[in-house]
Each structure stands twice: as C-alpha cells, then as structure tokens.
Design a protein around this motif. Structure first.
Motif, short mmCIF file in Angstrom:
data_model
loop_
_atom_site.label_atom_id
_atom_site.label_comp_id
_atom_site.label_asym_id
_atom_site.label_seq_id
_atom_site.Cartn_x
_atom_site.Cartn_y
_atom_site.Cartn_z
N ARG A 1 0.85 -1.19 0.00
CA ARG A 1 0.00 0.00 0.00
C ARG A 1 0.89 1.24 0.00
O ARG A 1 1.86 1.33 0.73
N ILE B 1 -5.81 0.37 -7.97
CA ILE B 1 -5.19 -0.94 -7.82
C ILE B 1 -4.47 -1.31 -9.11
O ILE B 1 -5.02 -1.16 -10.21
N ILE C 1 -2.61 0.55 -4.36
CA ILE C 1 -2.40 -0.83 -3.91
C ILE C 1 -1.79 -1.62 -5.05
O ILE C 1 -2.32 -1.67 -6.16
N LEU D 1 -8.06 -7.40 0.04
CA LEU D 1 -7.70 -5.99 0.13
C LEU D 1 -7.20 -5.62 1.52
O LEU D 1 -6.33 -4.79 1.67
N ALA E 1 -11.11 -7.29 -6.29
CA ALA E 1 -10.56 -6.06 -5.72
C ALA E 1 -11.20 -4.83 -6.34
O ALA E 1 -11.28 -3.77 -5.70
N ALA F 1 -12.31 -0.43 -5.48
CA ALA F 1 -11.35 0.48 -6.09
C ALA F 1 -12.03 1.60 -6.87
O ALA F 1 -13.19 1.49 -7.28
N VAL G 1 -8.70 0.40 -11.81
CA VAL G 1 -7.74 -0.70 -11.89
C VAL G 1 -6.82 -0.43 -13.06
O VAL G 1 -7.26 0.03 -14.12
#
Length: 256
Positions: free
Chosen positions: A6, A159, A187, A200, A216, A220, A223
């Motif tokens: 992170r 992400i 992330i 997550l 995920a 978010a 992505v």
C-alpha cells in the motif's frame, strides 16, 4: 500473488501535455464514459475531445441534426461535471474503432464505454476492446454501471496488478501517477507464482490472480493492468485485460 503493498501517493506536478479523447454515442455506457473522461481531463489539466462516429455509407450530420444535438447535450453534460475543462466535439464517418484510433496520438488517453449485453464486433472482439488493445497510449474502459463520481474518488484506491518478471515499468508508473492525481492510495498486487492471492485488507486465499483483481475492483476507484500481460504473442488484448474489461466493477486502464 504475494502480499499487497500500500502506498499513499503525494500530489506532484501534473503529467506532460496530452488530450483525453472519448468515443461517444447516445447510450448510457457512453454518457458514463464521457463523465469519467471529463474528470480525467480535469485531473491532468488536459483538453477533452468528444468523438462520434457514424457507420460508413452515411453522411456527416449537419448542425441541428440528431448527431450534432447529441454532441451538444454531451458537451453540456461534461461541462457540468468539469467546468474548467476545454471541450471540443467532432463528427466522423467510418468504422468506429478505426476512426477513434486515427484521432488519438500515443500520448493521449482514449476513453470508451463498455456496453453490457451480447453485442460483439468482428471475431468476437468488442469495439471497446479493440480500441483499448490497439491504442499505443493509455486506454480507459468504463463500465456502464460505473460508480458515481465526486469527492469519494479520493476515498477509494487505485489498484495495479504487476508481474515481477514481465510487467512493463510503464504500468506501475502510470498507476502511481493516477493515484497521485486522485490523491488516493495505491495498492500494488504482485504475482509470485505461488497460487495465492491477497484480499484488500489482509490474509490470503488460493485462486486465480485475475479473479482476485476483479474482486478487488469492487473497492477500487480504478484498476490498472498490462494490456497484454503474459499473452506476449497476441496483437490484441491479453486474458487479464479482457476479463477485467468485461467484469470489473470500476474503470480499467490498459497500459503497455
């Protein structure tokens, strides 16, 4: 995949000049994509171009016709979302994917909406997938059910999925910049070949890394994925990108 990393990315200088070009029609998916395109242009301080393509064999719309009126409505919609962004509109005739690709440079971000339903283009490849696959610069595919935009954009992370051995550096670099512009957390999900994927928050489960990215995406704001991934022999879209474009709950950037 091994444990995620992170990062809180601090806002810095905006990226070098470019433009955000979004393909639009009169569909709900297109309206959502145009709003996301406007926000992306605002974040970067770039101009926004709305492009509407009519099928070959038709004539360009004259001012006041349906296509021109649709572009006027769309311009008003995105201006309400991002009033500081300079917006231009363009009507063209031809194959939608081909024309859109001709209109963008390698430094531009092209934005397309993902239309739900069975409609496919040639060889089972959707128009938005073809554009995202063949554009040499960043491509953003926005699901029709994209989340509402607003201040909450900074509350959800960006992400990025990377393969330590094969992922281009550009994928992670783009994700870092995107998180910086949004003022949100980044992330990073790393592939390590051990067959496990992280959640997550914490812990790990065994499963498909691509499905982990889809899961995920529920939490978010965006992505970021390698356009081809491990499918280095393909000239179109790789498996991970294709699955995410069709199943992600949030917009997907294709890079590399």
């Amino acid at each position: 995949m091994r444990l995620l990393e992170r990062h809180r990315i601090q806002r810095d200088d905006r990226p070098a000049n470019g433009a955000v070009v979004v393909g639009v029609d009169d569909s709900a998916a297109s309206r959502v994509a145009a709003e996301y395109a406007a926000v992306e242009a605002e974040l970067r301080g770039w101009d926004l171009q709305l492009l509407h393509v009519q099928p070959a064999g038709t004539t360009r719309y004259a001012p006041g016709d349906r296509g021109a009126r649709m572009l006027e409505r769309m311009a008003g919609r995105v201006h309400g979302r991002a009033p500081a962004v300079a917006v231009s509109s363009h009507l063209a005739v031809g194959a939608a994917a081909t024309v859109l690709l001709e209109e963008v440079s390698d430094t531009d971000i092209v934005v397309v909406g993902h239309h739900s339903g069975p409609a496919l283009a040639a060889f089972g490849i959707r128009i938005e997938e073809r554009v995202a696959a063949l554009h040499r610069g960043p491509a953003l595919v926005v699901p029709e059910s994209g989340r509402p935009l607003g201040p909450a954009l900074a509350d959800r992370p960006v992400i990025v999925g990377v393969d330590d051995d094969r992922s281009p550096t550009a994928v992670l670099d783009f994700a870092r910049t995107e998180a910086m512009l949004r003022g949100c957390e980044l992330i990073v999900l790393h592939t390590s070949g051990d067959g496990s994927v992280p959640r997550l928050c914490h812990g790990a489960v065994t499963g498909d890394p691509v499905e982990a990215m889809v899961s995920a995406s529920q939490q978010a704001s965006a992505v970021v994925v390698d356009r081809h991934g491990a499918d280095v022999t393909t000239t179109l879209i790789g498996r991970a990108a294709r699955v995410l474009v069709r199943a992600s709950a949030c917009p997907v950037f294709l890079i590399g």
